[in-house]
Design a protein around this motif. Sequence first.
Motif, mmCIF file in Angstrom:
data_model
loop_
_atom_site.group_PDB
_atom_site.id
_atom_site.type_symbol
_atom_site.label_atom_id
_atom_site.label_comp_id
_atom_site.label_asym_id
_atom_site.label_seq_id
_atom_site.Cartn_x
_atom_site.Cartn_y
_atom_site.Cartn_z
ATOM 1 N N ASP A 193 0.819 -1.084 -0.149
ATOM 2 C CA ASP A 193 -0.101 -0.034 -0.029
ATOM 3 C C ASP A 193 0.734 1.258 0.083
ATOM 4 O O ASP A 193 1.892 1.293 0.912
ATOM 5 N N THR B 152 0.157 4.152 0.751
ATOM 6 C CA THR B 152 0.110 5.165 1.853
ATOM 7 C C THR B 152 0.707 4.618 3.167
ATOM 8 O O THR B 152 1.585 5.418 3.705
ATOM 9 N N ALA B 153 0.664 3.572 3.218
ATOM 10 C CA ALA B 153 1.606 2.804 4.455
ATOM 11 C C ALA B 153 3.050 2.947 3.996
ATOM 12 O O ALA B 153 3.877 3.152 4.931
ATOM 13 N N SER C 117 7.476 -1.992 -3.183
ATOM 14 C CA SER C 117 6.136 -2.231 -3.213
ATOM 15 C C SER C 117 5.712 -3.844 -3.702
ATOM 16 O O SER C 117 4.671 -4.164 -3.778
#
Length: 836
Positions: free
Chosen positions: A695, A697-698, A717
Motif C-alpha cells: 500500500d 499510503t503505508a 511495493s
Amino acid sequence: MQLFIRRHHADLVAGAVFLAAAVAVLWRPILRGEVFLPLDLVAHMPPWRYSYERTAVANAFPSDLVLEYFPRRLIATQMLRDGHLPLWNPFVLGGMPLLADGYSALLYPLSVLFLLLPVGPAFGWFALVHLALAGLGSYWLARTLGLRPVSATLAGVGYMGNGFLMAWLLFPEFSAVSAWLPVALACVERYEQHAVGERGLNMYRKRHWAYAIAAGVVLALCVLCQLQLAFYVGGAVAIYWLARRALTKPSKLGGALGMLLAVAGLSLLLSAAQWLPTIELARDSQRVGSVGRVASGLNLLRFVIPAAFGGPRPGVALGEPQAIPVYPYAGLLPLLLALIGAWHARNSQRATLLLLALTTLGLTATPAEVLRQIPLLNQLPGTDRWTMVLALALALLAGFGLEELLDVGPAAAELETSVRSSPRLLWLSRGLVAAALLALGAALLWHLQLFTPRSRYGEYLSLLYQGLRLFPLLVALASLLLALLLLVLRVVGALQSRYVRTILGAAAVLLVALDLGWYGLPVQSSADPERLFQPTADLLAALGPAAVRNNLSGDMVYPPTRTSHFLAQDRELYRVLAADYPSFQPNLPSAFGIQDPRGYASLFSRQYLQFARAWEGKLSDDPGWVRVYLAEAYKARRLLDLMGVRYVLFNPQSPNEQHYPNLELVQRGDEGAIYLNPTALPRAFLVHTAETFPDATALLTRLTAAEFPVGQTVLLSEPAPPLQPAAAGAHESTTVTSYTPNHVTIAVQASAPAMLVMSDTLYPGWEATVDGRPTKVYAADLVLRGVAVPAGEHQVEFRYRPRSLVIGACLSFLGLTLVAIMLGLLWRGSNRPVTS
C-alpha cells in the motif's frame, strides 16, 4: 510570372497586408531584436528582485512563459545541440518526461526555429510566422467560401487581431494551433466543393482527395503542437464538415462522416510519436480523477467593451490600460458586419459558419456545473478556448456582411464555383439569429438579476463606466457611420464603381485593424534583457560587469545572480531546495542547469505528487495539482538527504531558517542565505535491507517517519531481491561516471548483495543493465530507481527508452509513407488524359 501577378495582384496585396500587420504587432522582437517573453516579471521574482532594478509589469498574465515554457525549451534545445534526444528532463520533480508532457511541441516541424536561432529571440520569430499564417489561412478560407479580396482581407485581419489570439500569442502552441485552424477548415471546404460537384468533379482528377489528405496533415500538426488544443480544432472540423454536408446533400451525410473518420485516423497516425507518449503520461499522471479547471460563463459585455473586467496596467502609453487572461473581443465593426452576414445567410457556406459560431458560443457559455458532469469536456482546461473557433466564424461572417453591404456577391468567375442560394436556408438562418439574440438577451437579464436583492445592476453600471474609453467610443461611432454610409450608397446605387467599393472596403479593414490593434498591441510583452535588467552596485561589485553581461549572450535571457553564480561553481551532481515561497521558483533553476525536487508542470507522475505531499505531511491524494513547491519540506527533514538536496535557499530575513537545523551557512547577502546540507546522500547509494509495503499510503507513512533510517533501508511495493548485510569494515562505493538526461552510468563496488538506489524518479521506459545484462528496475521508496547488484565491482547503466515513443515513431513513419503513396497515386491520376 507577369500573367500570374496580373491575375493574383489582389491576393498578393492582401498577403503583404497580413505580413505588414504581423510585423506591426511584433515590431519590437523582429525589428529591435527584443525577446518576446514577459521578462519584466523575472525582475520581480527572488533572487533577481534583490539584485536588479525593478520596472513596471506590463502584463502579469503570461507568467508561465518565464516559469515553465522558456526553461523547458532551453533544456530541449541544449539537449538537441549536444546530440541527445529531448526525451527526459532531469532538472525538475526529480526527473520527468520532456517530450511526453505535450506542451513542448518538440516534434512540430516549425520548432526548428528554436534550433536555428537563439532560444530567446526564436519566440518572436515563431509568433511572427504563425500570426502571418493565421491571416493568410483565414484569407484563403474566405476566398474559398466565395468572398472578394477586400472582404476576405477584412476576415483575415479580424481573425489575426481577435482577442483570443492576441492574448495567447506569446504562447507558442496557442499561436501555432490558432494559425492552422483556418487552414484545416479551408481544406474541408475545398474537399466539399469538389466532392459534391460544386466545382465539377472529374473522375480522373479527384483533387478532393488531396484536400482530405491535407486536412489530416494539418490536424496532425495541431496534435504535435498541443493535444488539448488540437481537440478544439478537431471539434471545429467535425462540426463544420458534418453541418456543411447536411445542409448541402443530407443524403450523403454518411460519406462525409466516413471521410471525417478517415482524416482523423490519418492525423492520429501521423502524430502518434507525440500523442502516444502524452497519453501514457496522462493515464498515470497527477490529473487522474480530477475534473480539470473548468471555466465557463463568458461575460457577454467583453464582446463589446474590451476594457471591462480588467486589472490596472500602469505605464501604458497607447492602447488598452486593462489586462485580463482571455478576451472574446472580436471588434465592434466585425460584430456588426457578422450580424448582417448571418442575417443574410442564404447558402450552405454561410449557414454552416452560423451554426459553427452558435455551437461554439453555446459551449463557451455553458455553466461549469454542467461541464463537470460531461466526461470529456471536464478534462479540458476551459471552455473559453472555444473562442478561438468562435473568433474565426465571426471574422468570416463579418467578411460576408461587408460583401452584403458592398452588394458584389460571390466572385464565381474567379473562384470557379457556383454558390446556390436557398430561401429555406435564408429563413432558417434568420430564425437561428433571432433565437440566439433572444437567448443571449434572456441570459443577460437572468445574470443581472434585476429587481431582486441579488441585482448586479449597480456593479455592471460601474464596470461600464470604468470600461468606457474615448478610443473605443470613437471606433464605435466610426463603425456605425461607415455601416450607415454603405447602406445609403447602396440604396442610391453609388456602389457600382469598383474603385468606390475598394476604397470603402479598405476603410473598413483599416477601422478593424485600429480597433483590434488598440487592444492587442499593449497586451504583448517583449524586452531587451540588456536594457531591462539593470544590476545593482552590489551585484556588479560581487560578480563584475563582464560576468553579468556575458551571461545574457546566446540562448540565456535570465541574468545571473549571486545565488545562481554560487551554485554554478559546484559542478557535482546535486539538487537545491528553495525553502520559501516565492524564492527561486520551481523550473527557474533548471535554466542554469541546476536540479530541483520541486517543479511546475501540467502533467507529471501521480506517484511523485503523493510522495511530495507526504513529504509535507499531507497524505491526502487530491488530484489535479500542477505545482510542487515543498514549502513545508522540513516536516520530513531526512527526505532532503534522500533526494540529494545539497543546498537550501532562503529569502532575506526568512522565518523558515529555524525549521532547518544542522545546516551549514555558506553564503548570506542581499539575496538571502544559502545553507549546505552536510548529510545529503549521493545521487546513487547502496542499501542492504528492504521493507515491503504493497500500500502506497503505508509506505509513505513509514518513509516520512522520524525514526526511518534513510539511506540504509529501501522501501518496496513488491518482494525484495535477496540482500545481505555489508561485510564489517568492507569498502563500498558508488560513482556516477556518466550522467546525461537519457543515460546514466554508475560504477558500483559492493561487499555483499545490495540494492543500488538512484534518487532520480522512475518512469515507464527506464531500463537498466548490470555489466551489460538486462535487470529489473524496482520502484524504490515509491518514486526512485532501484537495481539489485551482487557483491563485487559492477557497471550499472540506466537508459530511457520509452516503448510508447518507439511504437508512436513507427506509426508516424507508416503514416508518412501512406501519405507519400497517396500523393503519388493522385499525381499519376492527375496526369492521365481527360476523356468524356
